[in-house]
Scaffold this motif. Sequence first.
Motif, PDB file in Angstrom:
ATOM      1  N   TYR A  79      -0.351  11.682   0.196  1.00 23.85           N
ATOM      2  CA  TYR A  79       0.050  11.690   1.427  1.00 23.85           C
ATOM      3  C   TYR A  79      -1.360  10.994   2.253  1.00 23.85           C
ATOM      4  O   TYR A  79      -2.469  11.621   2.197  1.00 23.85           O
ATOM      5  N   VAL A  80      -1.071  10.128   3.181  1.00 24.12           N
ATOM      6  CA  VAL A  80      -2.088   9.260   3.825  1.00 24.12           C
ATOM      7  C   VAL A  80      -2.090   9.338   5.408  1.00 24.12           C
ATOM      8  O   VAL A  80      -0.907   9.004   5.782  1.00 24.12           O
ATOM      9  N   VAL A  81      -3.125   9.796   5.626  1.00 22.78           N
ATOM     10  CA  VAL A  81      -3.177   9.834   7.174  1.00 22.78           C
ATOM     11  C   VAL A  81      -4.204   8.916   7.861  1.00 22.78           C
ATOM     12  O   VAL A  81      -5.221   8.931   7.352  1.00 22.78           O
ATOM     13  N   ASN A  82      -3.878   8.251   8.860  1.00 24.60           N
ATOM     14  CA  ASN A  82      -4.584   7.203   9.663  1.00 24.60           C
ATOM     15  C   ASN A  82      -5.084   7.749  10.747  1.00 24.60           C
ATOM     16  O   ASN A  82      -4.473   8.098  11.929  1.00 24.60           O
ATOM     17  N   MET A  83      -6.508   8.152  10.823  1.00 27.65           N
ATOM     18  CA  MET A  83      -7.109   8.756  12.101  1.00 27.65           C
ATOM     19  C   MET A  83      -7.724   7.836  12.994  1.00 27.65           C
ATOM     20  O   MET A  83      -8.751   7.077  12.559  1.00 27.65           O
ATOM     21  N   GLU A 139      -0.046   3.781   5.911  1.00 27.07           N
ATOM     22  CA  GLU A 139      -0.006   5.350   5.891  1.00 27.07           C
ATOM     23  C   GLU A 139       1.211   6.007   6.164  1.00 27.07           C
ATOM     24  O   GLU A 139       2.401   5.500   6.653  1.00 27.07           O
ATOM     25  N   ASP A 140       1.169   7.319   6.019  1.00 27.10           N
ATOM     26  CA  ASP A 140       2.288   8.023   6.424  1.00 27.10           C
ATOM     27  C   ASP A 140       2.455   8.551   7.769  1.00 27.10           C
ATOM     28  O   ASP A 140       3.577   8.620   8.281  1.00 27.10           O
ATOM     29  N   ASP A 192      -4.276  14.059  -3.562  1.00 26.13           N
ATOM     30  CA  ASP A 192      -3.084  14.750  -2.771  1.00 26.13           C
ATOM     31  C   ASP A 192      -3.118  14.050  -1.332  1.00 26.13           C
ATOM     32  O   ASP A 192      -2.064  13.853  -1.107  1.00 26.13           O
ATOM     33  N   LEU A 193      -4.312  13.921  -0.811  1.00 32.88           N
ATOM     34  CA  LEU A 193      -4.197  13.871   0.616  1.00 32.88           C
ATOM     35  C   LEU A 193      -5.515  12.741   0.972  1.00 32.88           C
ATOM     36  O   LEU A 193      -6.524  13.006   0.497  1.00 32.88           O
ATOM     37  N   ASN A 240       0.980  -1.422   0.164  1.00 36.51           N
ATOM     38  CA  ASN A 240       0.103  -0.019   0.097  1.00 36.51           C
ATOM     39  C   ASN A 240       0.836   1.229  -0.066  1.00 36.51           C
ATOM     40  O   ASN A 240       0.688   2.408  -0.802  1.00 36.51           O
ATOM     41  N   ARG A 241       1.893   1.040   0.723  1.00 36.94           N
ATOM     42  CA  ARG A 241       2.773   2.521   1.011  1.00 36.94           C
ATOM     43  C   ARG A 241       3.508   2.794  -0.112  1.00 36.94           C
ATOM     44  O   ARG A 241       3.413   4.077  -0.752  1.00 36.94           O
ATOM     45  N   GLU A 242       3.866   1.729  -0.868  1.00 39.49           N
ATOM     46  CA  GLU A 242       4.584   1.877  -2.199  1.00 39.49           C
ATOM     47  C   GLU A 242       3.507   2.802  -3.006  1.00 39.49           C
ATOM     48  O   GLU A 242       4.088   3.591  -4.084  1.00 39.49           O
ATOM     49  N   ARG A 243       2.361   2.058  -3.263  1.00 41.09           N
ATOM     50  CA  ARG A 243       1.660   2.426  -4.063  1.00 41.09           C
ATOM     51  C   ARG A 243       1.072   3.879  -3.917  1.00 41.09           C
ATOM     52  O   ARG A 243       1.107   4.866  -4.762  1.00 41.09           O
ATOM     53  N   PHE A 244       0.957   4.329  -2.495  1.00 42.12           N
ATOM     54  CA  PHE A 244       0.708   5.708  -2.175  1.00 42.12           C
ATOM     55  C   PHE A 244       2.014   6.789  -2.711  1.00 42.12           C
ATOM     56  O   PHE A 244       1.791   7.821  -3.221  1.00 42.12           O
ATOM     57  N   MET A 245       3.172   6.291  -2.383  1.00 40.60           N
ATOM     58  CA  MET A 245       4.061   6.904  -2.671  1.00 40.60           C
ATOM     59  C   MET A 245       4.502   7.334  -4.104  1.00 40.60           C
ATOM     60  O   MET A 245       4.891   8.392  -4.640  1.00 40.60           O
TER      61      MET A 245
END
Lengths: 220, 220
Positions: free
Chosen positions: A30-34, A136-137, A116-117, A20-25
């Motif tokens: 930018y990914v925020v896990n709330m 997530e980032d 973007d986010l 997942n992280r590789e795909r987001f990057m």
Amino acid sequence: MIIEDVRNILSANDRIAAANRERFMRWGSYVVNMMSAPGAGKTTILERTIERLNGRCRLAVIEGDVRGSYDRDRLRSVADIPVVQINTEVAYGGECHLDALMIANAIGGVELPVTDLVFIENVGNLVCPAEFDVGEDSKVMVASVTEGEDKPLKYPLMYSVSDLLLLNKMDIAAAVGFDRELFLRNCHSVNPALLVIEVSARSGEGIPDWLAWLDGKSAR
Amino acid sequence: MIIEDVRNILSANDRIAAANRERFMRWGSYVVNMMSAPGAGKTTILERTIERLNGRCRLAVIEGDVRGSYDRDRLRSVADIPVVQINTEVAYGGECHLDALMIANAIGGVELPVTDLVFIENVGNLVCPAEFDVGEDSKVMVASVTEGEDKPLKYPLMYSVSDLLLLNKMDIAAAVGFDRELFLRNCHSVNPALLVIEVSARSGEGIPDWLAWLDGKSAR
């Protein structure tokens, strides 16, 4: 044997989280896990955040709930952005948290090249969401002043893994007799590096500081 | 396969819960499993309850937390009663709920033949505690007016399995803009039989009604 099973599940999760992280990057999303306890105010903070950021950057939300799509409907009424609903009751045995596979499956509903986010709103729970990397980032937790000053000591993993704590409902801190110094001392005893931003999603207090933090992170 | 594993775990749990229940019944100990989100006020309600019941009946508490014994210490400072601490982080992989085996292991610390009423304070979590029968007579959940009116719809299992809901922090209901009618409507849409008692552990409002309910149940 149960411990061994748990280890295998977490290691499988980590492999999917890395993908997942590789795909987001790759797409610069930018990914925020709330994360938070139920009712701490994740959705209301997201409403305020989306109101202010929509148009300035391209947003998407992945919503995690055991059942229902109440929060998706709330966010969609704020702005016309993609909100993908995960219901753990339907496909994932009623799990009390999101994991990397659920996020991998949900990403299909988000157009990452034009996003973007991404906000991931986890299931309301102070225990298990903290155990699962989803790629997530940043991990951002919300705590509310009504929950009690002892919570960092009782749910230490959540407070330890979070990069930022949004301390919400500051507008009623006095009414509930919130002891700010004690709470912050307990926070920093489990996570000395934890950054805390005091907010009120209702009054808007502190929201600009949260947006400035987000801006600094996602602009990297 | 994961679903099959979950079924096996739940069926093993039910066997142990039945054994717990038999043991509680043999000694006439009435057992209440208290569940809620983190910070809803389980411990404060138990403080008020123990203050008023201690001396009138013989009490014991089984405390469930991921880590620490803060609540045990609070309850022990109210009255000299047995309080057995379960830390899921130490022996049970950091589980986010109590299960029947944890209770079976904890019963050793409670002298059931001289105990009328056992309170189990579950881990603060609105999801998984609802899935595990631990052998209790009643499931009592606590919700606070600060959590939002939508919670019965988002965490339906907890609201469905509970016999009684203690609606706490009524003293700040107006300050947080709590919509009582909407909340009750949502409660009864998932559990038409759910009994609701409105309380404030801080002001003492409603606590006599809760004690009367307990009295009616445990005197059977």
